[in-house]
Design a protein around this motif. Structure first.
Motif, PDB file in Angstrom:
ATOM      1  N   ARG A  32     -13.810  -2.206  -3.311  1.00 58.40           N
ATOM      2  CA  ARG A  32     -13.103  -3.041  -2.219  1.00 58.40           C
ATOM      3  C   ARG A  32     -13.925  -3.439  -1.602  1.00 58.40           C
ATOM      4  NH1 ARG A  32      -7.454   0.431  -0.062  1.00 58.40           N
ATOM      5  NH2 ARG A  32      -9.610   2.160  -0.597  1.00 58.40           N
ATOM      6  N   LEU A  70      -6.275  -3.879  -9.011  1.00 56.40           N
ATOM      7  CA  LEU A  70      -6.432  -2.578  -8.876  1.00 56.40           C
ATOM      8  C   LEU A  70      -7.901  -2.899  -9.598  1.00 56.40           C
ATOM      9  CD1 LEU A  70      -2.636  -1.896 -10.667  1.00 56.40           C
ATOM     10  CD2 LEU A  70      -3.991  -1.551  -8.723  1.00 56.40           C
ATOM     11  N   ALA A 112       0.732  -1.176   0.130  1.00 57.65           N
ATOM     12  CA  ALA A 112       0.191  -0.114  -0.071  1.00 57.65           C
ATOM     13  C   ALA A 112       0.471   1.287   0.058  1.00 57.65           C
ATOM     14  CB  ALA A 112      -0.847   0.035   1.483  1.00 57.65           C
ATOM     15  N   ARG A 135      -6.897  -3.280  -4.449  1.00 59.67           N
ATOM     16  CA  ARG A 135      -6.541  -1.319  -4.310  1.00 59.67           C
ATOM     17  C   ARG A 135      -7.676  -0.758  -4.760  1.00 59.67           C
ATOM     18  NH1 ARG A 135      -2.295   2.057  -2.130  1.00 59.67           N
ATOM     19  NH2 ARG A 135      -2.735   3.790  -1.922  1.00 59.67           N
ATOM     20  N   SER A 136      -8.316   0.559  -4.820  1.00 56.59           N
ATOM     21  CA  SER A 136      -8.716   1.084  -5.373  1.00 56.59           C
ATOM     22  C   SER A 136      -7.917   2.333  -5.726  1.00 56.59           C
ATOM     23  CB  SER A 136     -10.263   1.526  -4.349  1.00 56.59           C
ATOM     24  OG  SER A 136     -11.390   0.280  -4.413  1.00 56.59           O
ATOM     25  N   MET A 137      -8.129   2.654  -7.123  1.00 55.88           N
ATOM     26  CA  MET A 137      -7.185   3.741  -7.506  1.00 55.88           C
ATOM     27  C   MET A 137      -8.373   4.663  -7.884  1.00 55.88           C
ATOM     28  SD  MET A 137      -3.535   2.527  -9.617  1.00 55.88           S
ATOM     29  CE  MET A 137      -2.779   3.434  -9.859  1.00 55.88           C
ATOM     30  N   TYR A 189      -3.934  -8.871  -2.892  1.00 56.48           N
ATOM     31  CA  TYR A 189      -4.433  -7.467  -2.221  1.00 56.48           C
ATOM     32  C   TYR A 189      -5.120  -6.866  -3.188  1.00 56.48           C
ATOM     33  CZ  TYR A 189      -1.645  -3.013  -1.059  1.00 56.48           C
ATOM     34  OH  TYR A 189      -2.094  -1.551  -1.150  1.00 56.48           O
ATOM     35  N   ILE A 202       2.167   2.195  -3.429  1.00 58.16           N
ATOM     36  CA  ILE A 202       1.570   2.218  -4.424  1.00 58.16           C
ATOM     37  C   ILE A 202       1.121   3.711  -4.307  1.00 58.16           C
ATOM     38  CG2 ILE A 202      -1.151   1.956  -5.159  1.00 58.16           C
ATOM     39  CD1 ILE A 202      -0.227  -1.047  -5.273  1.00 58.16           C
ATOM     40  N   SER A 203       1.123   4.327  -3.171  1.00 58.62           N
ATOM     41  CA  SER A 203       1.187   5.647  -2.870  1.00 58.62           C
ATOM     42  C   SER A 203       1.832   6.094  -3.002  1.00 58.62           C
ATOM     43  CB  SER A 203       0.514   5.800  -0.978  1.00 58.62           C
ATOM     44  OG  SER A 203      -0.780   4.920  -0.402  1.00 58.62           O
TER      45      SER A 203
END
Length: 326
Positions: free
Chosen positions: A98, A81, A20, A113-115, A111, A23-24
Motif C-alpha cells: 500500500r 489485494l 477492512a 489491502r495488503s494480505m 480500496y 476482510i479482517s
C-alpha cells in the motif's frame, strides 16, 4: 458482538473501515465468517477480477497502481489485494505494498489491502478468495490481485482471476523462468514492463516465440497479446486495459468467463470442505484406533499399509465417530 448486516451495508456504501473489518474477519477465520459470506452471497458476481503475477522486481506494484489510475479515469470503483510475504515474527504482511500506491490512498473509489501469505504457497494468501468476495460485494467493479512474486509453483492466481496478467522485464532471465514456472500456460495477457531498458524488444520476441511453441490453438481461440509498458511513467498502460477488455469480451462471447467462475466456486467449496475434514480428523483423536498417530504406528510396524489406513480414517469420518470412541 459484530453486527454483520450493518457492516455489509456500510461496505456497500463505500466505507473503507467496514470493508477492512469484513476482510479482517475473513483473515482471522472469525466465528462470524459464515454469516459474512451468507450476507455477501446475493451481492457478488459483478466484479471483474484481474490477477497480476511475475518475478520479483518486474514492477507488479507499479503496474497495479497505473492500472488503478486508468480504471479510475473511467469512473470504475477499484479494489486491490496486494499479497505480500509474511513476517516470520508477526505473521503480518512484510512489504506493505500500500505504501507504493499511496497516491490512491485518499481516493474513496479505491480500496487497497495488503494480505500476508502466512506460509500459504501458490503466490496468494489462503483467505484471498473470500477477500475477493468481500470487495465484490462492497461494489468494486474491478478487483486487481497482485501476487507475492511468482516462482516455479506460484501460479494459483490463474484459478482465482477472470484474467491473468503475467509481467516480465528485460535483463532478468524471465524467458527461461517463464518456461520453468508454467507461466506460459496461465497468462491471458503478457506485459513486458520497463520497456525503456535495453533488451525489451528481444524479451518480447522471445516470449512471442515461446508462445508460438505452446499448445495448438484453433481458429477463434484466444491468443495472449504481448504489451510493452513503462508503468512508472504510465506508458502503455491504456493498451494493457484495452487488452484486458478484449479478453473479457472474448470470454463473455464464448462462455469462458462463466466456466472460469464456476471452476473458481468449485475450488472454493473444495478448499472449505477439505479444511473442515482436517478439523474432523483432529476430532478423531479421542478414538485411539483412528488417531493419525495410532495409524502411523501401525504402518511403521508393518501391520497395515497407507491406503488401508486412509480407508479406515475415511470410514471413521463417514460414520461420524469424531472423538466418541468405539
Amino acid at each position: 458482538m459484530v453486527d454483520v448486516p450493518q457492516l455489509v451495508q456500510q461496505a456497500r456504501e463505500g466505507r473503507p473501515r467496514a470493508v477492512a473489518r469484513l476482510i479482517s474477519l475473513v483473515e482471522g477465520a472469525a466465528p462470524e465468517l459464515r454469516e459474512v459470506m451468507a450476507a455477501l452471497a446475493p451481492l457478488t458476481g459483478n466484479a471483474y477480477v484481474v490477477g497480476l503475477t511475475g518475478s520479483p522486481g518486474v514492477g507488479k506494484s507499479t503496474t497495479t497502481s497505473a492500472l488503478v489510475t486508468a480504471y479510475r479515469r473511467t469512473g470504475k470503483r477499484v479494489g486491490v489485494l496486494a499479497v505480500d510475504p509474511s513476517s516470520p515474527f508477526s505473521g503480518g504482511a512484510l512489504l506493505g505494498d500500500r505504501v507504493r500506491m499511496s497516491e490512491h490512498a485518499s481516493d474513496p473509489g479505491v480500496y487497497i489491502r495488503s494480505m500476508a501469505t502466512r506460509g500459504h504457497l501458490g503466490g496468494l494468501a489462503w483467505a484471498a478468495p473470500q477477500a475477493i468476495r468481500v470487495l465484490d460485494g462492497a461494489g468494486c467493479e474491478v478487483i486487481l490481485v497482485e501476487t507475492v512474486g511468482v516462482g516455479q509453483s506460484e501460479v494459483e492466481i490463474a484459478s482465482q482471476a477472470d484474467t491473468s496478467v503475467v509481467l516480465l522485464a528485460p535483463g532478468m532471465g524471465d524467458g527461461i523462468q517463464a518456461a520453468k514456472a508454467g507461466i506460459l500456460e496461465i497468462g491471458d495477457v503478457y506485459v513486458v514492463n520497463k520497456a525503456d531498458r535495453d533488451g525489451a524488444d528481444a524479451t518480447a520476441r522471445e516470449l512471442n516465440h515461446m508462445l508460438g511453441l505452446g499448445e495448438a490453438r484453433a481458429p477463434g481461440d484466444w491468443r495472449p497479446p504481448i504489451v510493452k509498458t513503462v508503468a512508472s511513467r504510465c506508458e502503455g498502460v491504456d493498451e494493457v486495459v484495452e487488452a484486458l477488455e478484449k479478453h473479457r469480451a472474448w470470454m463473455e462471447e464464448r462462455g469462458v468467463l462463466a466456466e472460469r467462475r464456476l471452476a473458481r466456486a468449485a475450488h472454493e467449496i473444495e478448499t472449505i470442505a477439505v479444511t473442515a475434514l482436517r478439523e474432523r480428523i483432529g476430532d478423531l483423536s479421542g478414538d485411539r484406533r483412528l488417531s493419525l498417530a495410532a495409524l502411523a504406528e501401525r504402518i511403521v510396524a508393518g501391520e497395515t499399509d497407507p491406503y488401508r489406513a486412509a480407508d479406515e480414517l475415511v470410514e471413521g469420518l463417514t460414520n461420524g465417530n469424531g472423538g466418541q470412541g468405539a
